[in-house]
Scaffold this motif. Structure first.
Motif, PDB file in Angstrom:
ATOM      1  N   PRO A  80       0.801  -1.232   0.000  1.00  0.00           N
ATOM      2  CA  PRO A  80       0.000   0.000   0.000  1.00  0.00           C
ATOM      3  C   PRO A  80       0.835   1.285   0.000  1.00  0.00           C
ATOM      4  O   PRO A  80       0.320   2.355  -0.336  1.00  0.00           O
ATOM      5  CB  PRO A  80      -0.837  -0.096   1.269  1.00  0.00           C
ATOM      6  CG  PRO A  80      -0.417  -1.319   1.982  1.00  0.00           C
ATOM      7  CD  PRO A  80       0.536  -2.094   1.144  1.00  0.00           C
ATOM      8  N   ALA A  81       2.122   1.174   0.327  1.00  0.00           N
ATOM      9  CA  ALA A  81       2.965   2.369   0.268  1.00  0.00           C
ATOM     10  C   ALA A  81       3.354   2.683  -1.180  1.00  0.00           C
ATOM     11  O   ALA A  81       3.726   3.816  -1.500  1.00  0.00           O
ATOM     12  CB  ALA A  81       4.223   2.163   1.115  1.00  0.00           C
ATOM     13  N   LYS A  82       3.258   1.684  -2.044  1.00  0.00           N
ATOM     14  CA  LYS A  82       3.655   1.895  -3.447  1.00  0.00           C
ATOM     15  C   LYS A  82       2.462   1.880  -4.392  1.00  0.00           C
ATOM     16  O   LYS A  82       2.575   2.307  -5.546  1.00  0.00           O
ATOM     17  CB  LYS A  82       4.612   0.775  -3.881  1.00  0.00           C
ATOM     18  CG  LYS A  82       5.924   0.763  -3.131  1.00  0.00           C
ATOM     19  CD  LYS A  82       6.798  -0.361  -3.657  1.00  0.00           C
ATOM     20  CE  LYS A  82       8.096  -0.451  -2.884  1.00  0.00           C
ATOM     21  NZ  LYS A  82       8.653  -1.803  -2.941  1.00  0.00           N
ATOM     22  N   SER A  83       1.352   1.337  -3.954  1.00  0.00           N
ATOM     23  CA  SER A  83       0.187   1.161  -4.828  1.00  0.00           C
ATOM     24  C   SER A  83      -1.069   1.577  -4.079  1.00  0.00           C
ATOM     25  O   SER A  83      -1.187   1.304  -2.885  1.00  0.00           O
ATOM     26  CB  SER A  83       0.043  -0.325  -5.210  1.00  0.00           C
ATOM     27  OG  SER A  83       1.214  -0.807  -5.815  1.00  0.00           O
ATOM     28  N   THR A  84      -1.993   2.221  -4.781  1.00  0.00           N
ATOM     29  CA  THR A  84      -3.257   2.610  -4.162  1.00  0.00           C
ATOM     30  C   THR A  84      -4.240   1.456  -4.308  1.00  0.00           C
ATOM     31  O   THR A  84      -4.614   1.099  -5.428  1.00  0.00           O
ATOM     32  CB  THR A  84      -3.789   3.885  -4.852  1.00  0.00           C
ATOM     33  OG1 THR A  84      -2.797   4.913  -4.692  1.00  0.00           O
ATOM     34  CG2 THR A  84      -5.094   4.354  -4.249  1.00  0.00           C
ATOM     35  N   ILE A  85      -4.653   0.887  -3.183  1.00  0.00           N
ATOM     36  CA  ILE A  85      -5.562  -0.276  -3.188  1.00  0.00           C
ATOM     37  C   ILE A  85      -6.915   0.197  -2.660  1.00  0.00           C
ATOM     38  O   ILE A  85      -6.982   0.749  -1.552  1.00  0.00           O
ATOM     39  CB  ILE A  85      -5.005  -1.385  -2.266  1.00  0.00           C
ATOM     40  CG1 ILE A  85      -3.580  -1.779  -2.693  1.00  0.00           C
ATOM     41  CG2 ILE A  85      -5.931  -2.599  -2.259  1.00  0.00           C
ATOM     42  CD1 ILE A  85      -2.899  -2.753  -1.720  1.00  0.00           C
ATOM     43  N   PHE A  86      -7.978  -0.016  -3.432  1.00  0.00           N
ATOM     44  CA  PHE A  86      -9.271   0.544  -2.993  1.00  0.00           C
ATOM     45  C   PHE A  86     -10.437  -0.221  -3.601  1.00  0.00           C
ATOM     46  O   PHE A  86     -10.306  -0.836  -4.652  1.00  0.00           O
ATOM     47  CB  PHE A  86      -9.361   2.029  -3.395  1.00  0.00           C
ATOM     48  CG  PHE A  86      -9.328   2.241  -4.897  1.00  0.00           C
ATOM     49  CD1 PHE A  86      -8.135   2.189  -5.598  1.00  0.00           C
ATOM     50  CD2 PHE A  86     -10.501   2.468  -5.608  1.00  0.00           C
ATOM     51  CE1 PHE A  86      -8.099   2.360  -6.982  1.00  0.00           C
ATOM     52  CE2 PHE A  86     -10.477   2.649  -6.987  1.00  0.00           C
ATOM     53  CZ  PHE A  86      -9.272   2.598  -7.673  1.00  0.00           C
ATOM     54  N   PRO A  87     -11.621  -0.135  -2.927  1.00  0.00           N
ATOM     55  CA  PRO A  87     -12.821  -0.718  -3.521  1.00  0.00           C
ATOM     56  C   PRO A  87     -13.405   0.260  -4.543  1.00  0.00           C
ATOM     57  O   PRO A  87     -13.553   1.448  -4.262  1.00  0.00           O
ATOM     58  CB  PRO A  87     -13.785  -0.894  -2.347  1.00  0.00           C
ATOM     59  CG  PRO A  87     -13.059  -0.431  -1.124  1.00  0.00           C
ATOM     60  CD  PRO A  87     -11.902   0.396  -1.574  1.00  0.00           C
ATOM     61  N   GLN A  88     -13.735  -0.254  -5.699  1.00  0.00           N
ATOM     62  CA  GLN A  88     -14.308   0.554  -6.788  1.00  0.00           C
ATOM     63  C   GLN A  88     -15.510   1.372  -6.305  1.00  0.00           C
ATOM     64  O   GLN A  88     -15.647   2.551  -6.626  1.00  0.00           O
ATOM     65  CB  GLN A  88     -14.731  -0.443  -7.875  1.00  0.00           C
ATOM     66  CG  GLN A  88     -15.368   0.069  -9.121  1.00  0.00           C
ATOM     67  CD  GLN A  88     -15.848  -1.120  -9.955  1.00  0.00           C
ATOM     68  OE1 GLN A  88     -16.228  -2.157  -9.414  1.00  0.00           O
ATOM     69  NE2 GLN A  88     -15.813  -0.967 -11.270  1.00  0.00           N
ATOM     70  N   SER A  89     -16.379   0.768  -5.495  1.00  0.00           N
ATOM     71  CA  SER A  89     -17.617   1.445  -5.095  1.00  0.00           C
ATOM     72  C   SER A  89     -17.351   2.617  -4.151  1.00  0.00           C
ATOM     73  O   SER A  89     -18.244   3.434  -3.915  1.00  0.00           O
ATOM     74  CB  SER A  89     -18.567   0.457  -4.417  1.00  0.00           C
ATOM     75  OG  SER A  89     -17.983  -0.010  -3.227  1.00  0.00           O
ATOM     76  N   ALA A  90     -16.128   2.725  -3.602  1.00  0.00           N
ATOM     77  CA  ALA A  90     -15.829   3.825  -2.686  1.00  0.00           C
ATOM     78  C   ALA A  90     -15.419   5.089  -3.438  1.00  0.00           C
ATOM     79  O   ALA A  90     -15.124   6.113  -2.824  1.00  0.00           O
ATOM     80  CB  ALA A  90     -14.735   3.405  -1.710  1.00  0.00           C
ATOM     81  N   VAL A  91     -15.388   5.008  -4.775  1.00  0.00           N
ATOM     82  CA  VAL A  91     -14.993   6.176  -5.570  1.00  0.00           C
ATOM     83  C   VAL A  91     -16.133   6.479  -6.562  1.00  0.00           C
ATOM     84  O   VAL A  91     -16.222   5.881  -7.631  1.00  0.00           O
ATOM     85  CB  VAL A  91     -13.664   5.913  -6.325  1.00  0.00           C
ATOM     86  CG1 VAL A  91     -13.203   7.147  -7.078  1.00  0.00           C
ATOM     87  CG2 VAL A  91     -12.582   5.461  -5.341  1.00  0.00           C
TER      88      VAL A  91
END
Ligand code: AMP
Ligand code: TRP
Length: 339
Positions: A80-91
């Motif tokens: 997570p320090a190098k890549s943005t990890i996220f749920p699609q529905s949160a954006v």
């Protein structure tokens, strides 16, 4: 590609939040996501929970599957320090952009999508509309970050072509050079891993036979047992790759060995050509266990700690929102929308 020299590479990819991940997902996607952290780029890796909704999902399960995919990213080495990890529905920008792109993409383009035909089956009248417009949401996922590179398995080739068509048509219709036309990265030995029970069918979450796949959650013993039972044939392995052409199971097992050990299929045949599966399978089991068992151990630890996963997703969603929201605002302006 345009302005590649001045703008950094932007990588985006995602995995659908439906069911557990397997060796095909690892080699086709996750391993590439982790490997790409050594290059100079901005990286966005999402969990495609909105895409999962295109077929029925049990609400309680969807939430745990979303966390599980996030845990798979982390266990496979996505940092997570190098890549943005996220749920699609949160954006929210993804769905907003998807509507705008529904008005750019053409019916004829979607009519050609083989995934819809496969998933909808014979009774397509009863398929959700989301299943049909699925590739438009995928185009939005990618272009809302102005991504330039998309690492995926080979089965995503058609969807990525549609994304490229959306970017080109938008730029053309509005007379701008706004969206990059993204490149698809599906090269490499892991691009298409086949079922362990049938070398002509893709390894898949939806195969009813658990022996057809190595799950990321499988323990070392289970992995070794599945390799032992994997379908093979009665011949010895050939000396050169041409000899694998009419032997789908042999080709797949050699491909798995190659992809996991970082060798070419020819390297593997230089070592095992002339030997039978009695010799090859134990060596393959060792390679798969060596590579996959530490991932499944990490995964089990992470799954016991949902708060840690949620913290990663929350921070990722904030970063992703900050990137995506201004792109939707600018796109709306280009359309001539108010505000
Ligand atoms: P999915 O599980 O369908 O959301 O796929 C997630 C990612 O894994 C995508 O990049 C797919 O192309 C990739 N993938 C899925 N199945 C396989 C397979 N059998 N071999 C290689 N890549 C795969
Ligand atoms: N459709 C992809 C799959 O099933 C998942 C996905 C959704 C995706 N949005 C994406 C992949 C954007 C790459 C880029 O595997």
């Amino acid at each position: 590609m345009n302005d590649k020299t001045t703008k950094p590479m932007r990588i985006l990819s995602g995995i659908q939040a439906s069911g557990s991940l397997h060796l095909g997902n690892y080699l086709g996607a996750l391993k590439k996501f982790a490997d790409m952290q050594s290059i100079d780029a901005e990286r966005f890796y999402m969990i495609a929970d909105l895409h999962a909704l295109t077929v029925w999902q049990d609400p309680a399960l969807l939430l745990s599957q979303t966390r599980e995919i996030a845990a798979c990213y982390l266990a496979a080495g996505v940092d997570p320090a190098k890549s943005t990890i996220f749920p699609q529905s949160a954006v929210p920008a993804h769905t907003e952009m998807a509507w705008l792109f529904n008005c750019v993409a053409r019916l004829g383009w979607l009519d050609r999508m083989t995934q819809f035909k496969d998933k909808a089956g014979k009774d397509k009248e009863r398929a959700s509309i989301g299943l049909y417009t699925y590739p438009v949401l995928q185009a939005a996922d990618i272009l809302v970050y102005k991504a330039t590179h998309v690492p995926v398995g080979e089965d995503q080739r058609q969807h990525l072509e549609l994304t490229r068509d959306v970017a080109k048509k938008f730029n053309h219709d509005f007379g701008v050079d706004y969206f990059p036309v993204p490149e698809t990265l599906y090269q490499g030995p892991g691009a298409r891993i086949m079922s362990l029970r049938d070398g002509t069918a893709k390894m898949s979450k939806s195969d009813p036979s658990d022996n057809s796949r190595i799950n990321l959650t499988d323990t070392a013993d289970v992995i070794a047992g599945k390799i032992k039972k994997a379908k093979s044939d009665a011949d010895v392995l050939p000396e050169s790759e041409d000899g694998l052409n009419d032997r789908p199971e042999a080709k797949n097992l050699v491909g798995i060995y190659a992809a996991l050990s970082g060798k070419t299929a020819q390297d593997v045949l230089n070592e095992f050509g002339g030997k039978g599966f009695g010799a090859f399978k134990p060596a393959l089991a060792d390679v798969v266990v060596d590579r996959m068992a530490p991932i499944s151990d990490r995964l089990r630890d992470l799954l016991n700690n949902p708060a840690e996963i949620d913290a990663v997703l929350k921070a990722g969603a904030e970063r992703a929102n900050a990137e995506a929201a201004p792109v939707v605002t600018e796109t709306k302006k280009l359309f001539g929308l108010w505000g």
